[in-house]
Design an enzyme around this catalytic site. Structure first.
Site, PDB file in Angstrom:
ATOM      1  N   GLY A  13     -76.196  65.915 -79.445  1.00 42.24           N
ATOM      2  CA  GLY A  13     -76.808  64.657 -79.881  1.00 42.24           C
ATOM      3  C   GLY A  13     -78.243  64.566 -79.398  1.00 42.24           C
ATOM      4  N   GLY A 115     -76.710  68.651 -73.574  1.00 42.48           N
ATOM      5  CA  GLY A 115     -75.776  67.966 -72.685  1.00 42.48           C
ATOM      6  C   GLY A 115     -74.665  68.887 -72.207  1.00 42.48           C
ATOM      7  N   GLY A 117     -71.776  70.010 -73.545  1.00 42.53           N
ATOM      8  CA  GLY A 117     -71.327  71.084 -74.435  1.00 42.53           C
ATOM      9  C   GLY A 117     -72.348  72.212 -74.483  1.00 42.53           C
ATOM     10  N   THR A 118     -73.608  71.824 -74.596  1.00 44.02           N
ATOM     11  CA  THR A 118     -74.707  72.804 -74.644  1.00 44.02           C
ATOM     12  C   THR A 118     -74.692  73.683 -73.400  1.00 44.02           C
ATOM     13  OG1 THR A 118     -76.035  71.200 -75.843  1.00 44.02           O
ATOM     14  CG2 THR A 118     -77.233  73.019 -74.794  1.00 44.02           C
ATOM     15  N   ASP A 140     -76.041  59.695 -71.886  1.00 44.32           N
ATOM     16  CA  ASP A 140     -74.815  59.390 -71.123  1.00 44.32           C
ATOM     17  C   ASP A 140     -74.975  59.600 -69.611  1.00 44.32           C
ATOM     18  OD1 ASP A 140     -73.708  58.941 -73.585  1.00 44.32           O
ATOM     19  OD2 ASP A 140     -72.535  60.786 -73.641  1.00 44.32           O
ATOM     20  N   ARG A 175     -70.089  31.407 -77.882  1.00 40.81           N
ATOM     21  CA  ARG A 175     -69.205  32.512 -78.284  1.00 40.81           C
ATOM     22  C   ARG A 175     -69.072  33.562 -77.174  1.00 40.81           C
ATOM     23  NH1 ARG A 175     -71.835  33.654 -84.189  1.00 40.81           N
ATOM     24  NH2 ARG A 175     -70.354  32.440 -85.406  1.00 40.81           N
ATOM     25  N   GLY A 183     -71.091  56.136 -74.865  1.00 42.47           N
ATOM     26  CA  GLY A 183     -70.587  56.742 -73.632  1.00 42.47           C
ATOM     27  C   GLY A 183     -69.088  56.881 -73.769  1.00 42.47           C
ATOM     28  N   ARG A 279     -67.208  37.877 -81.018  1.00 46.35           N
ATOM     29  CA  ARG A 279     -67.873  38.743 -81.992  1.00 46.35           C
ATOM     30  C   ARG A 279     -68.212  40.077 -81.328  1.00 46.35           C
ATOM     31  NH1 ARG A 279     -66.803  35.248 -85.242  1.00 46.35           N
ATOM     32  NH2 ARG A 279     -68.199  34.234 -86.714  1.00 46.35           N
TER      33      ARG A 279
HETATM   34  O1  F6P Z   1     -73.622  62.422 -76.107  1.00 43.68           O
HETATM   35  C1  F6P Z   1     -74.430  61.401 -76.513  1.00 43.68           C
HETATM   36  C2  F6P Z   1     -73.698  60.465 -77.454  1.00 43.68           C
HETATM   37  O2  F6P Z   1     -74.606  59.518 -77.941  1.00 43.68           O
HETATM   38  C3  F6P Z   1     -72.475  59.759 -76.867  1.00 43.68           C
HETATM   39  O3  F6P Z   1     -72.800  58.646 -76.082  1.00 43.68           O
HETATM   40  C4  F6P Z   1     -71.696  59.405 -78.086  1.00 43.68           C
HETATM   41  O4  F6P Z   1     -70.339  59.251 -77.781  1.00 43.68           O
HETATM   42  C5  F6P Z   1     -71.943  60.587 -78.983  1.00 43.68           C
HETATM   43  O5  F6P Z   1     -73.156  61.178 -78.562  1.00 43.68           O
HETATM   44  C6  F6P Z   1     -72.035  60.257 -80.438  1.00 43.68           C
HETATM   45  O6  F6P Z   1     -72.195  61.438 -81.142  1.00 43.68           O
HETATM   46  P1  F6P Z   1     -72.632  61.576 -82.667  1.00 43.68           P
HETATM   47  O7  F6P Z   1     -74.043  61.113 -82.760  1.00 43.68           O
HETATM   48  O8  F6P Z   1     -72.483  63.005 -82.979  1.00 43.68           O
HETATM   49  O9  F6P Z   1     -71.719  60.670 -83.428  1.00 43.68           O
END
Ligand code: F6P
Length: 361
Positions: A13, A115, A117-118, A140, A175, A183, A279
């Site tokens: 991301g 992040g 995964g990378t 995150d 409200r 996150g 809401r």
């Molecule tokens: O890892 C960053 C992040 O924005 C997370 O907070 C979120 O869960 C995820 O990426 C959303 O991913 P995508 O943009 O692929 O839907």
């Protein structure tokens, strides 16, 4: 001095500060080695570009004027780590291809901005013999071994602004406003924005909530004359019952109930249990968009400069980190595959509790 060819990719991301970091690396390399001794190769769309040899030689001017630019000039893509070593229907051996691109492009090293995964794939490539340097990005803030990642502070600022704005409308309408903040695993962003925005209730994955306690907190505010409440809820929040379930089981149960997100469920339950109108607000990808904050521009620049220093030292198989006030690095082997969660006894959590914030526990 021999020429250095440096490959750079951004993966996963996006977040504010990617371009500021790329610029930091480039400018520091040109300064340190001389423009004639550095060639920077931009790799498109993360590991996908490395797999498919989507590479472009960059000119130094490409790195000017991008400090404030959101997103990434190289593009990005999610390329799940768990599939990296799996050969699919397309018959592509991804790891082999990535190594071949590295070789074909005659790279001396590869910089991976990403992040969790990378970083797992960075470690895999490092184990395969590539000279890899990671740079920790994510809104995150959940990368292990670094106090902070770039992108995080900007997202905190944006989420705080959202919560600030919710206050006036929530107060006007008496409200409950439930704000869903990105996150999935860790609650750093929700916790920090929740405190900065003065949220009354903060729900994070590290502290499973009890809906009765959440409703009690809303009712207690109402009894004291406060006719509205603001909840900051992390996207990945779950309640005490769900906490006992596996992720898949949790998702199945939610799908059966017809409500997928914790936020919508919390809002519906509050409305049903307290009789107060509730809401939901989901700022979503707005939290990742636009220019980096001043803090992130400085951090990105420092991270980029440190990566250039590591290239000079040939310090590979590591990722840049900030620990205390020091910019340093960690071995990929020590951090890949780990997540930095909020410690429930963290001083920030305690400070929030000390001013009466409820965590729904
Ligand atoms: O890892 C960053 C992040 O924005 C997370 O907070 C979120 O869960 C995820 O990426 C959303 O991913 P995508 O943009 O692929 O839907």
């Amino acid at each position: 001095m021999s020429k250095r060819r440096i490959g750079i990719l951004t993966s996963g991301g996006d977040c504010p500060g990617l371009n500021a970091t790329i610029r930091g690396v480039a400018k520091a390399c040109y300064e340190r080695f001389g423009e004639d001794n550095v060639e920077i190769v931009g790799i498109s769309n993360g590991y996908y570009g490395l797999i498919n040899n989507l590479c472009k030689d960059m000119s130094p001017s490409a790195f000017s004027g991008i400090l404030t630019q959101g997103g990434t000039i190289f593009g990005t893509k999610r390329q799940p780590f768990k599939m990296m070593q799996v050969i699919g229907e397309d018959n592509v051996d991804k790891v082999k291809n990535m190594k071949e691109t590295y070789k074909k492009q005659k790279l001396d090293c590869l910089l991976t901005l990403g992040g969790n995964g990378t970083h797992k794939t960075s470690k895999l490539l490092s184990d395969e013999g590539l000279n890899v340097i990671g740079l920790p990005k994510t809104i995150d803030n959940d990368i292990y071994g670094t106090d902070v990642t770039f992108g995080f502070h900007t997202a905190v600022d944006i989420a705080t602004d959202v919560i600030d704005r919710l206050h006036t409308t929530a107060a006007s309408h008496s409200r409950i406003l439930v704000c869903e903040i990105m996150g999935n695993k860790a609650g750093w962003l929700t916790l920090n924005a929740g405190i900065a925005g003065g949220a009354d209730i903060i729900i994070i994955p590290e502290i499973p909530y009890d809906i009765d306690k959440v409703c009690d907190a809303v009712m207690a505010r109402s009894a004291s004359g406060k006719t509205f409440s603001i909840l900051a809820v992390a996207e990945g929040a779950f309640d005490v019952t769900e906490a006992k379930m596996k992720k898949k089981e949790r998702a199945k149960k939610r799908a059966e109930a017809g409500i997928i997100t914790a936020t919508s469920r919390i809002a519906a339950q509050i409305q049903a249990n307290t009789g107060m109108e509730a809401r939901v607000c989901v700022p979503g990808h707005m939290l990742r968009g636009g220019a980096p904050s001043a803090y992130d521009r400085v951090l990105s620049t420092q991270f980029g400069v440190h990566a250039a220093y590591m290239i000079a030292q040939e310090k590979y198989g590591r990722t840049v980190a900030k620990i205390g006030n020091k910019i340093t690095s960690n071995k990929l082997a020590d951090i890949a595959g780990k997540t930095k969660f909020v410690d429930t006894n963290d001083h920030i959590v305690i400070a929030a509790r000390d001013i009466g914030v409820s965590f729904g526990d």
